[in-house]
Design an enzyme around this catalytic site. Sequence first.
Site, PDB file in Angstrom:
ATOM      1  N   LEU A  26       0.828  -1.202   0.000  1.00 22.34           N
ATOM      2  CA  LEU A  26       0.000   0.000   0.000  1.00 22.34           C
ATOM      3  C   LEU A  26       0.863   1.252   0.000  1.00 22.34           C
ATOM      4  O   LEU A  26       0.596   2.209  -0.743  1.00 22.34           O
ATOM      5  CB  LEU A  26      -0.933  -0.002   1.217  1.00 22.34           C
ATOM      6  CG  LEU A  26      -1.904   1.179   1.292  1.00 22.34           C
ATOM      7  CD1 LEU A  26      -2.849   1.194   0.098  1.00 22.34           C
ATOM      8  CD2 LEU A  26      -2.700   1.142   2.602  1.00 22.34           C
ATOM      9  N   GLU A 680       6.369  20.959  17.914  1.00 19.11           N
ATOM     10  CA  GLU A 680       5.510  21.191  16.757  1.00 19.11           C
ATOM     11  C   GLU A 680       4.592  22.373  17.019  1.00 19.11           C
ATOM     12  O   GLU A 680       4.009  22.493  18.088  1.00 19.11           O
ATOM     13  CB  GLU A 680       4.667  19.945  16.477  1.00 19.11           C
ATOM     14  CG  GLU A 680       3.679  20.073  15.349  1.00 19.11           C
ATOM     15  CD  GLU A 680       2.357  20.691  15.762  1.00 19.11           C
ATOM     16  OE1 GLU A 680       1.751  21.389  14.921  1.00 19.11           O
ATOM     17  OE2 GLU A 680       1.931  20.499  16.906  1.00 19.11           O
ATOM     18  N   HIS A 709       5.629  17.526   7.642  1.00 20.68           N
ATOM     19  CA  HIS A 709       4.821  16.396   7.189  1.00 20.68           C
ATOM     20  C   HIS A 709       3.992  16.748   5.956  1.00 20.68           C
ATOM     21  O   HIS A 709       3.126  15.973   5.558  1.00 20.68           O
ATOM     22  CB  HIS A 709       3.918  15.899   8.318  1.00 20.68           C
ATOM     23  CG  HIS A 709       4.679  15.172   9.387  1.00 20.68           C
ATOM     24  ND1 HIS A 709       5.368  14.009   9.138  1.00 20.68           N
ATOM     25  CD2 HIS A 709       4.896  15.443  10.686  1.00 20.68           C
ATOM     26  CE1 HIS A 709       5.958  13.600  10.243  1.00 20.68           C
ATOM     27  NE2 HIS A 709       5.688  14.450  11.199  1.00 20.68           N
ATOM     28  N   CYS A 741       9.836  19.156  12.999  1.00 21.83           N
ATOM     29  CA  CYS A 741      10.363  17.823  13.265  1.00 21.83           C
ATOM     30  C   CYS A 741      11.538  17.578  12.318  1.00 21.83           C
ATOM     31  O   CYS A 741      11.950  18.469  11.574  1.00 21.83           O
ATOM     32  CB  CYS A 741       9.245  16.790  13.055  1.00 21.83           C
ATOM     33  SG  CYS A 741       9.502  15.214  13.910  1.00 21.83           S
TER      34      CYS A 741
END
Length: 772
Positions: A26, A680, A709, A741
Amino acid sequence: MTAKSAAAAARATVYGYPRQGPNRELKKAIEGSWKGRVTADALHATAAELRRSNRQQLADAGIQEVPTGDFSFYDHVLDTTVMVGAIPERHRNVVEADATDGYFAMARGTQDVAPLEMTKWFDTNYHYLVPELGPDTVFTADSGKQVGELKEALAQGLTARPVLVGPVTYLLLAKPAPGVPADFEPLTLLDRLLPVYAEVLADLRAAGAEWVQLDEPALVQDRTPAELNAAGRAYRDLGALTDRPKLLVASYFDRLGDALPILAQAPVEGLALDFTDAAAANLDALAAVGGLPGKRLVAGVVNGRNIWINDLQKSLSTLATLLGLADRVDVAASCSLLHVPLDASAEKDVDPQILRWLAFAQQMTAEVVTLAKGLAQGTDAITGELAANRAGLASRTSSPITRDPAVRARAGAVTDADARRSQPYAERTAAQRAHLGLPLLPTTTIGSFPQTGELRTARADLRAGRIDTAGYEERIKAEIQEVISFQEKTGIDVLVHGEPERNDMVQYFAEQLTGYLATQHSWVQSYGTRYVRPPILAGDISRPEPMTVRWTAYAQSLSDRPVKGMITGPVTMLAWSFVRDDQPLGDTARQVALALRDEVNDLDAAGTSVIQVDEPALRETLPLRAADRDAYLAWATEAFRLSTSGVRPDTQIHTHMCYAEFGDIVQAIDDLDADVISLEAARSHMQVARELAAHGYPREAGPGVYDIHSPRVPSAEEVSELLRTGLKVIPAERLWVNPDCGLKTRAWPETRASLENLVAAARTVRGELSAS
């Protein structure tokens, strides 16, 4: 129904299954579609085949009722957002143009549109996309995914149970949308949401669903009377529907507490409860409310979050007690098996003695089936399985792998003074500023830089013997040189070496510590297409030799600017591993902390002026119930201080945390006594900066200004605005500028552009401060 007939009717089931496939098919299909190498039709065909294969695996193993709807391209909470039509306005055009592109735009963002915020799913390392709701939100039902996957299972000839995130949990996980007052409570939308769930339930019934599972894990947390009343109202209303399947309300991860009598009395046909670890209290609580007469109980007696074999005899005893408390008792894992790897038998390099102690998703499924068989037919029907299980448990208990007297003696000798720096923060910070000579708003990154294809190829070539260690290390040196050179040219103040030698921030250290077991194929989804291989903490922990000093010293030799030493902290080493369950977590944390202390002290002795000990899991591992938190935070903060307290006063200790809610642990963050913390903040619009300020946090902080992200590149002005927002609550002399991050998952082009904009923004705002 009598206890005897309830036992005879026992079924085996699970709530969910790993999505990725045995070879992460996947992940490869999705990332291929993002890059244009895989068509939309091919992506959906891969997903359909994985769903079919997963269901067939479960059925062939003996699972009599398979889940549907647990599969997801990215996140099941995001799937729920689509199901109820709560699409943020900024994403609507993309969704309307192409549903799949719109789905991934909500998950990852585009260059023009920011994604949904991401945070941890309760106290796990799985991340979900946070729904954005407001008083003007209009819900509309879209049951296409849920109905389609149910029909797939029915076409295979299987008994299937759709699994949905429950309406109360969905709203409790949501946040006010951008522009909505911060005090807006999404739960006030419950009466607007329930008719949409009613429509979805009706669609599922029409498609052939006998049962539908509604997951309400938010109810295992401390809840206000108003929230509990809302849960009671929700299931009173859904239970009163005439056009619906039977309802199974599920909870997991902890005990239900005050929510248990409310759900037990609700007009639903069944409850699914966790009976492992902290949730074992559900057994006595269920008896106290008179059980579930006339209802189905699905008993989660196999721990779906850890990988140690189940004590089958103990679980059978629990199940026998439960037989008198419900009309029908079925057997399950405690939660979705999403949180564990697929198959332990794939680990060909694991010591066979240890392998017999392990149960991944396929082995847990077999345990569930065995327990259901034993409950229905008696223990004589599973004599062989019980004997093998007893032998496995005894082997682990008696193995010398799990005990090291020297490690235990050292941990037992720790004193309070060992976990304290030699000088208080106010004195240390003056020495550090004089030593480092950094500008106002110093810039840095969190640690990792992009893991290039060349790096991955070199690592694979080393494993396969195509290159030797010397050749591999030359590749690592070249990568470090490039990273250092880029940071210097860009103007970053505190550098990192980029971690090219590291496969994962936990696994890298686990492979060098005694007591840990690293795996080759044990992938677990962290978020989206990000999969990790949590190592297994099987025995007592020690550090045979330095782990990071060589590469940190090499990087420092290339620059006059400070280069951070990078260590993963003790709590994160536990949280992102499968931790041993045969001793208190605090004892294990102390062992890991002492091993890391040796590494931190060696970095300090080598002249490393800035050392970052990352603890992104500190909040994640916080117990779900407030009554359990003080004890956890006591050993967790002690473990961090024990790791870091042996350095010189002018050595600056950093820590890092990301993608969690920090408001309720700010005091614990303070108690870490780190000199600088980075967190974050980009997706949450500097919320954590406001939380630190409200607490009166006295140390330096770097709330993230670049969301790593998402593939989008933030402009310099966007970063500047975030910095200006941060400066409203954090003084300039204590504010750092950094990404959210590490940059491991990003590509070099977007990394370069984003960091150049980050540095430009810092210079702009620094100039504004000087001018004022």
